[in-house]
Write a protein that holds these residues in place. Sequence first.
Motif, PDB file in Angstrom:
ATOM      1  N   ILE A 114      -3.732  96.918  40.486  1.00 44.32           N
ATOM      2  CA  ILE A 114      -4.222  98.282  40.317  1.00 44.32           C
ATOM      3  C   ILE A 114      -3.380  99.258  41.125  1.00 44.32           C
ATOM      4  CG2 ILE A 114      -6.183  99.799  40.845  1.00 44.32           C
ATOM      5  CD1 ILE A 114      -8.034  97.511  40.092  1.00 44.32           C
ATOM      6  N   ARG A 115      -3.109 100.425  40.527  1.00 46.19           N
ATOM      7  CA  ARG A 115      -2.307 101.510  41.092  1.00 46.19           C
ATOM      8  C   ARG A 115      -0.849 101.098  41.290  1.00 46.19           C
ATOM      9  NH1 ARG A 115      -5.121 104.810  45.821  1.00 46.19           N
ATOM     10  NH2 ARG A 115      -3.765 106.462  45.014  1.00 46.19           N
ATOM     11  N   ALA A 167       1.500 105.622  46.733  1.00 41.52           N
ATOM     12  CA  ALA A 167       0.599 106.694  46.299  1.00 41.52           C
ATOM     13  C   ALA A 167       0.747 107.876  47.239  1.00 41.52           C
ATOM     14  CB  ALA A 167      -0.839 106.209  46.294  1.00 41.52           C
ATOM     15  N   ARG A 201     -10.878 101.143  32.314  1.00 38.53           N
ATOM     16  CA  ARG A 201      -9.863 101.941  33.007  1.00 38.53           C
ATOM     17  C   ARG A 201     -10.228 102.091  34.473  1.00 38.53           C
ATOM     18  NH1 ARG A 201      -7.340 104.924  29.414  1.00 38.53           N
ATOM     19  NH2 ARG A 201      -8.131 103.275  28.095  1.00 38.53           N
ATOM     20  N   ASP A 213      -7.521 102.997  36.928  1.00 41.78           N
ATOM     21  CA  ASP A 213      -6.574 103.895  37.574  1.00 41.78           C
ATOM     22  C   ASP A 213      -5.991 104.815  36.516  1.00 41.78           C
ATOM     23  OD1 ASP A 213      -4.663 102.357  36.248  1.00 41.78           O
ATOM     24  OD2 ASP A 213      -3.953 101.337  38.045  1.00 41.78           O
ATOM     25  N   CYS A 214      -4.872 105.482  36.815  1.00 41.88           N
ATOM     26  CA  CYS A 214      -4.382 106.526  35.909  1.00 41.88           C
ATOM     27  C   CYS A 214      -3.625 105.995  34.702  1.00 41.88           C
ATOM     28  CB  CYS A 214      -3.486 107.504  36.689  1.00 41.88           C
ATOM     29  SG  CYS A 214      -1.930 106.787  37.260  1.00 41.88           S
ATOM     30  N   GLU A 269      -7.454 109.190  43.837  1.00 42.52           N
ATOM     31  CA  GLU A 269      -7.652 107.767  44.112  1.00 42.52           C
ATOM     32  C   GLU A 269      -7.175 106.859  42.982  1.00 42.52           C
ATOM     33  OE1 GLU A 269     -11.724 106.955  44.838  1.00 42.52           O
ATOM     34  OE2 GLU A 269     -12.276 106.926  42.719  1.00 42.52           O
ATOM     35  N   THR A 270      -6.812 107.432  41.829  1.00 47.42           N
ATOM     36  CA  THR A 270      -6.293 106.616  40.729  1.00 47.42           C
ATOM     37  C   THR A 270      -4.786 106.745  40.552  1.00 47.42           C
ATOM     38  OG1 THR A 270      -6.515 108.322  39.007  1.00 47.42           O
ATOM     39  CG2 THR A 270      -8.477 106.985  39.503  1.00 47.42           C
TER      40      THR A 270
END
Length: 347
Positions: free
Chosen positions: A62-63, A175, A223, A225-226, A262-263
């Motif tokens: 994730i991310r 990030a 979903r 994250d982005c 946060e995503t």
Amino acid sequence: MTLVQPAGQDDIASGILGLSDAQLGSVAEDRLATAIQLSAAGTVAVAFPLLDLGFDLYPRRIRTLRAHPVQVKARSFLEPDGEFQVSIASLHPDRKGYVLLPYVAPPDWQLYPRLWAIPISEFLKLARPHGDGFLFSGFLDTRLPQPANRFLVDVDQLHRQWLDRIPGWKDPVHAPRLAQASNLPEVPRAASRAFGKYGELWLASQLMRAGLQNVVLAQDRLRVDCVDLLVHDLRTYAIGGLAVHTSSVNARGVVQFRIREETFFTDSHLCVVVIPCLSDGALHDTAFLIPAADLPSLTTVSSDRGDPGYQGSFRLDPLAEKMRPFAVPMEKLGATVLERLFPTQLS
């Protein structure tokens, strides 16, 4: 419970196995996706391809875009001596890819507690040539010495025994941090989920048209994250990601979009796609393709009920100067995205 191979076609026709090969494959993929997420304590997403072009799952940290294509080959029975055998007709030699070999037996169709998670490069060494493909055989009992034993993992320890051992999997997430502010402007949530999905599906259709059999598109079932679309180039085996935002054009000709802090993350193969949409549902003639690293400089900090994020806002006509470098004709968006993500494949 273990089930030995059926004696003949009559047993198969009478429904002893209960599922066709295709149905068994689908069940195994769903079971594996669930097992991966349960074992990973909220650090992994699993994407499913929109069209099967040789890979079945894409586990991803994730991310990040640390995604690994997986081909799943399940069996619902063993040979009379307990041996697991499976043939694979074709296999993409992706150096980041894996072959997962689960045993899923009736009547409950659950994963056997142990399976093989083999890098494709190692699978090609372990398997025997079989017609135009490969034949793999082995025993799920680690007490029996065999070369494939080092790839046997426990289903309830997939994260620790498989994913965590992949080089780079646990590297830090890149990030950007939003500037701290005490009074962020409150911005309401963007267009509805259905409106956003419309843009994703339209873009997916354009990418499929541009990439055809050379590109796999995959989406996370949930979903987290982005990343809205994962894009896998089957020529170079590079993987890119797209954050897709379908944005309505207001009465003043202004487009707005928002990405939660946060995503969001940055990666050289991650782009944000902004698709402006008119009030009648028609797409504007210009889209915007923004490298993730450039997003913070084009947006401001905002808050949605205390949730900080990146707020983008710009005028379409005349087009804001800051957005000119990212403008793409809508009819060329699919091909342009692929060219930006995978520049070595420019014709």
